[in-house]
Design an enzyme around this catalytic site. Structure first.
Site, PDB file in Angstrom:
ATOM      1  CE  LYS A   1       2.121   1.714  11.490  1.00  0.00           C
ATOM      2  NZ  LYS A   1       3.120   1.337  10.624  1.00  0.00           N
ATOM      3  CG  ASN A   2       0.616   0.914   7.123  1.00  0.00           C
ATOM      4  OD1 ASN A   2       1.495   1.290   7.841  1.00  0.00           O
ATOM      5  ND2 ASN A   2       0.413  -0.255   7.229  1.00  0.00           N
TER       6      ASN A   2
ATOM      7  NE  ARG B   1      10.210  -2.506   4.696  1.00  0.00           N
ATOM      8  CZ  ARG B   1      11.047  -3.242   4.273  1.00  0.00           C
ATOM      9  NH1 ARG B   1      12.358  -3.396   4.738  1.00  0.00           N
ATOM     10  NH2 ARG B   1      11.155  -3.420   2.966  1.00  0.00           N
TER      11      ARG B   1
ATOM     12  CB  CYS C   1      11.070  -5.662  11.619  1.00  0.00           C
ATOM     13  SG  CYS C   1       9.744  -6.163  12.236  1.00  0.00           S
TER      14      CYS C   1
ATOM     15  NE  ARG D   1       8.635  -4.966   7.116  1.00  0.00           N
ATOM     16  CZ  ARG D   1       8.034  -4.313   7.849  1.00  0.00           C
ATOM     17  NH1 ARG D   1       8.099  -4.150   9.031  1.00  0.00           N
ATOM     18  NH2 ARG D   1       6.952  -3.692   7.146  1.00  0.00           N
ATOM     19  N   PRO D   2      13.916  -6.890   3.440  1.00  0.00           N
ATOM     20  CG  PRO D   2      14.368  -8.228   1.574  1.00  0.00           C
ATOM     21  CD  PRO D   2      13.709  -8.224   2.986  1.00  0.00           C
ATOM     22  CB  VAL D   3      15.177  -1.672   0.753  1.00  0.00           C
ATOM     23  CG1 VAL D   3      14.490  -1.481   2.118  1.00  0.00           C
ATOM     24  CG2 VAL D   3      16.799  -1.598   1.139  1.00  0.00           C
ATOM     25  CG  ASP D   4      15.329  -7.113  -2.727  1.00  0.00           C
ATOM     26  OD1 ASP D   4      14.744  -6.866  -1.723  1.00  0.00           O
ATOM     27  OD2 ASP D   4      14.856  -8.016  -3.524  1.00  0.00           O
ATOM     28  CG  LEU D   5      11.345  -6.073  -4.501  1.00  0.00           C
ATOM     29  CD1 LEU D   5      10.105  -6.680  -3.941  1.00  0.00           C
ATOM     30  CD2 LEU D   5      11.531  -6.763  -5.867  1.00  0.00           C
TER      31      LEU D   5
ATOM     32  CG  ASP E   1       0.035  -4.722   9.056  1.00  0.00           C
ATOM     33  OD1 ASP E   1       0.919  -5.618   8.984  1.00  0.00           O
ATOM     34  OD2 ASP E   1       0.120  -3.483   8.689  1.00  0.00           O
TER      35      ASP E   1
ATOM     36  NE  ARG F   1       7.113   1.881  14.995  1.00  0.00           N
ATOM     37  CZ  ARG F   1       8.423   1.451  14.544  1.00  0.00           C
ATOM     38  NH1 ARG F   1       9.215   0.616  15.231  1.00  0.00           N
ATOM     39  NH2 ARG F   1       8.630   1.842  13.229  1.00  0.00           N
TER      40      ARG F   1
HETATM   41  C1  UD1 Z   1       3.844  -2.115   4.419  1.00  0.00           C
HETATM   42  C2  UD1 Z   1       3.071  -1.720   5.635  1.00  0.00           C
HETATM   43  C3  UD1 Z   1       3.094  -2.923   6.510  1.00  0.00           C
HETATM   44  C4  UD1 Z   1       2.232  -3.986   6.034  1.00  0.00           C
HETATM   45  C5  UD1 Z   1       3.284  -4.593   4.913  1.00  0.00           C
HETATM   46  C6  UD1 Z   1       2.528  -5.691   3.870  1.00  0.00           C
HETATM   47  C7  UD1 Z   1       3.653   0.726   5.841  1.00  0.00           C
HETATM   48  C8  UD1 Z   1       4.417   1.764   6.546  1.00  0.00           C
HETATM   49  N1  UD1 Z   1       3.862  -0.733   6.160  1.00  0.00           N
HETATM   50  O1  UD1 Z   1       5.107  -2.636   4.808  1.00  0.00           O
HETATM   51  O2  UD1 Z   1       2.184  -2.452   7.729  1.00  0.00           O
HETATM   52  O3  UD1 Z   1       2.589  -5.322   6.664  1.00  0.00           O
HETATM   53  O4  UD1 Z   1       2.981  -3.323   3.940  1.00  0.00           O
HETATM   54  O5  UD1 Z   1       0.868  -5.121   3.447  1.00  0.00           O
HETATM   55  O6  UD1 Z   1       3.004   0.760   4.735  1.00  0.00           O
HETATM   56  N2  UD1 Z   1      10.156  -7.290   0.437  1.00  0.00           N
HETATM   57  C9  UD1 Z   1      11.443  -7.861  -0.385  1.00  0.00           C
HETATM   58  N3  UD1 Z   1      12.287  -6.733  -1.010  1.00  0.00           N
HETATM   59  C10 UD1 Z   1      11.791  -5.288  -0.981  1.00  0.00           C
HETATM   60  C11 UD1 Z   1      10.535  -4.891  -0.359  1.00  0.00           C
HETATM   61  C12 UD1 Z   1       9.935  -6.063   0.257  1.00  0.00           C
HETATM   62  O7  UD1 Z   1      11.714  -8.832  -0.464  1.00  0.00           O
HETATM   63  O8  UD1 Z   1      12.499  -4.629  -1.517  1.00  0.00           O
HETATM   64  C13 UD1 Z   1       9.183  -8.379   1.005  1.00  0.00           C
HETATM   65  C14 UD1 Z   1       9.299  -8.090   2.377  1.00  0.00           C
HETATM   66  O9  UD1 Z   1      10.526  -8.784   3.047  1.00  0.00           O
HETATM   67  C15 UD1 Z   1       8.094  -8.678   2.908  1.00  0.00           C
HETATM   68  C16 UD1 Z   1       7.147  -8.537   1.587  1.00  0.00           C
HETATM   69  O10 UD1 Z   1       8.041  -8.333   0.618  1.00  0.00           O
HETATM   70  O11 UD1 Z   1       8.117 -10.140   3.109  1.00  0.00           O
HETATM   71  C17 UD1 Z   1       5.970  -7.405   2.073  1.00  0.00           C
HETATM   72  O12 UD1 Z   1       6.637  -6.303   2.251  1.00  0.00           O
HETATM   73  P1  UD1 Z   1       6.243  -4.629   1.786  1.00  0.00           P
HETATM   74  O13 UD1 Z   1       4.827  -5.049   0.989  1.00  0.00           O
HETATM   75  O14 UD1 Z   1       7.496  -4.212   1.090  1.00  0.00           O
HETATM   76  O15 UD1 Z   1       5.836  -4.216   3.033  1.00  0.00           O
HETATM   77  P2  UD1 Z   1       6.280  -2.773   3.704  1.00  0.00           P
HETATM   78  O16 UD1 Z   1       5.980  -1.882   2.621  1.00  0.00           O
HETATM   79  O17 UD1 Z   1       7.443  -2.872   4.429  1.00  0.00           O
END
Ligand code: UD1
Length: 426
Positions: free
Chosen positions: A23-24, A92, A116, A121-125, A298, A390
């Site tokens: 899936k990922n 997400r 969630c 799970r912010p998207v700031d990065l 995961d 999912r």
């Molecule tokens: C992806 C996977 C998810 C897995 C995760 C970590 C998909 C669809 N999902 O999720 O199954 O659990 O990787 O291996 O591939 N963060 C920030 N700012 C950001 C982005 C992330 O602070 O802009 C933080 C998140 O809050 C979290 C951590 O970084 O605590 C990890 O998130 P991230 O690696 O981005 O996971 P996803 O891509 O959401």
């Protein structure tokens, strides 16, 4: 799908499972198809709720995206820069569709993917990286409007945390940007390598009207190391011998190592692993998740479910998400002695887990309850299985083919209706 899963535990698992595509990996690949001229074909894609949501997003943007048997074909020429808000809010990974739309149309309008239960799970990065590549970001309540008036340009970007999603967003943007992008502190998960392999397979970049476009191709996404981890943990919890084929064991090596320490026999080949548990299962002491190549976050609830069946204590800490162990309440319903302290789940041994009714609280936590139920004596019911759908296609059938007593019970009033996918996040 939905409905409850009814499981009668105590049956050992025996047999071979070919691990489906991840899936990922599939979700970012479907987003990447937006960058390609011509038709892209993804081979052997599992039928998951999140994959359907991605197809819906592509169609909503005006692309032709459809299932052809178990393949998905995408003709990624979008006609609108608006991502369907209901679908975007549901998943997400909808954020991954932004960079390709920006590359194609110079603008994207979406909604922020919501919170969630496994933590913030912010998207700031994602956004700060895109800003360095020429993107203007505007938030209006839950709406997110991104524009790239002068197109995307390469940049030297350092990520403060190796976020999987942000790395994927910036890879997608970089593939379409003018000039070179250097991404420092990037995530190194195998799904990132799969996305990079796809982008490379699409023939590098060609210049077209000021933006670079990729060629189309057929691509088989990598196998799902979390599904493999789930079945390995199920075998450890319930006993038996399970062979997992089509998935490279090094992609989930830490999990296999811990299961071996717990008393399972683990034999690996280049693309296969055989897990055998005949005798007692022992506790693992303290273990931690981390970013790749450490134990995957995961996999944490699934490993925890196997630990419930051990004869000595374990504790598992998830350093990636704040609330990874929402499944603890369900574990307790099975009679497990568990306690959540911050990001750590402590597990003390009990004589025997007992069948119970437990509610899935998130995707991997829901699957973990199924694993626990396989090890429990008697009958269990797992509710809210929309979460599990999912990330697992045909989960009950997969386990039943290994000898598990598991079936799906559809709610009587809606058994014949087509159910809308769960709107919950993961
Ligand atoms: C992806 C996977 C998810 C897995 C995760 C970590 C998909 C669809 N999902 O999720 O199954 O659990 O990787 O291996 O591939 N963060 C920030 N700012 C950001 C982005 C992330 O602070 O802009 C933080 C998140 O809050 C979290 C951590 O970084 O605590 C990890 O998130 P991230 O690696 O981005 O996971 P996803 O891509 O959401």
């Amino acid at each position: 799908m939905g409905g409850d899963l009814i499981i009668t535990g105590g049956m050992p698992l025996n047999g071979t499972v070919h691990i489906p595509a991840a899936k990922n990996s599939v979700l970012p690949l479907l987003a990447a198809a937006l960058l390609c001229n011509g038709t892209v074909r993804f081979l052997q894609v599992p039928h998951l709720a999140d994959v359907d949501t991605s197809v819906e997003l592509l169609q909503g943007a005006g692309c032709t995206a459809r299932w052809q048997g178990s393949d998905i074909t995408v003709q990624g020429v979008p006609s609108t820069c608006r991502l369907a808000p209901e679908a975007a809010a549901r998943m997400r990974a909808s954020i991954l569709f932004c960079a390709p739309l920006l590359a194609r149309l110079g603008r994207v309008e979406t909604v922020l993917p919501g919170g969630c239960r496994i933590g913030a799970r912010p998207v700031d990065l994602h956004l700060s990286g895109l800003a360095q590549m020429g993107v203007h970001c505007r938030e209006e309540g839950a709406r997110l409007i991104l524009t790239a008036p002068a197109g995307l340009h390469g940049a030297d970007i350092t990520l403060g945390f190796p976020s999987v999603g942000a790395t994927e967003t910036l890879l997608l943007a970089a593939a379409a940007a003018q000039g070179e992008t250097v991404l420092r502190g990037a995530a190194r998960e195998p799904e990132i390598s799969d996305l990079a392999a796809f982008l490379n397979r699409c023939g590098g970049c060609v210049q077209g009207e000021g933006r670079r476009m990729l060629y189309s191709c057929s691509f088989a996404p990598m196998a799902d190391r979390i599904v493999a981890s789930t079945l390995a943990c199920a075998c450890a919890a319930a006993g038996g011998r399970v062979e997992l084929t089509g998935c490279r064991p090094e992609t989930y090596a830490p999990l296999l190592e811990i299961l071996a320490q717990m008393g399972c026999r683990v034999e690996t080949g280049p693309e296969s692993a055989v897990i055998t548990r005949l005798g007692a299962l022992h506790g693992a002491g303290r273990v931690f998740t981390g970013v790749y190549p450490a134990l995957a976050t995961d996999a944490a609830p699934l490993l925890a479910a196997a630990m419930l069946a051990a004869d000595s204590a374990s504790s598992i800490e998830d350093v990636v998400f704040e609330r990874r162990f929402g499944c603890a309440e369900g574990f307790a319903a099975f009679g497990a002695a568990v306690q959540v302290q911050g990001r750590t789940l402590d597990i003390r041994p009990v004589r025997q887990l007992q069948g119970a009714c437990a509610r899935a609280a998130d995707l991997r936590g829901g699957a973990a309850l199924v694993v626990a139920a396989l090890a429990a004596r008697g009958r269990s019911r797992i509710t809210d299985t929309g979460y599990i759908d999912r990330g697992y296609a045909g989960f009950a059938q997969m386990l039943a083919e290994l000898g598990a007593q598991i079936e799906r019970e559809m709610p009587r009033e809606s058994a014949s209706e087509k159910k809308t996918p769960s709107k919950k996040q993961n």
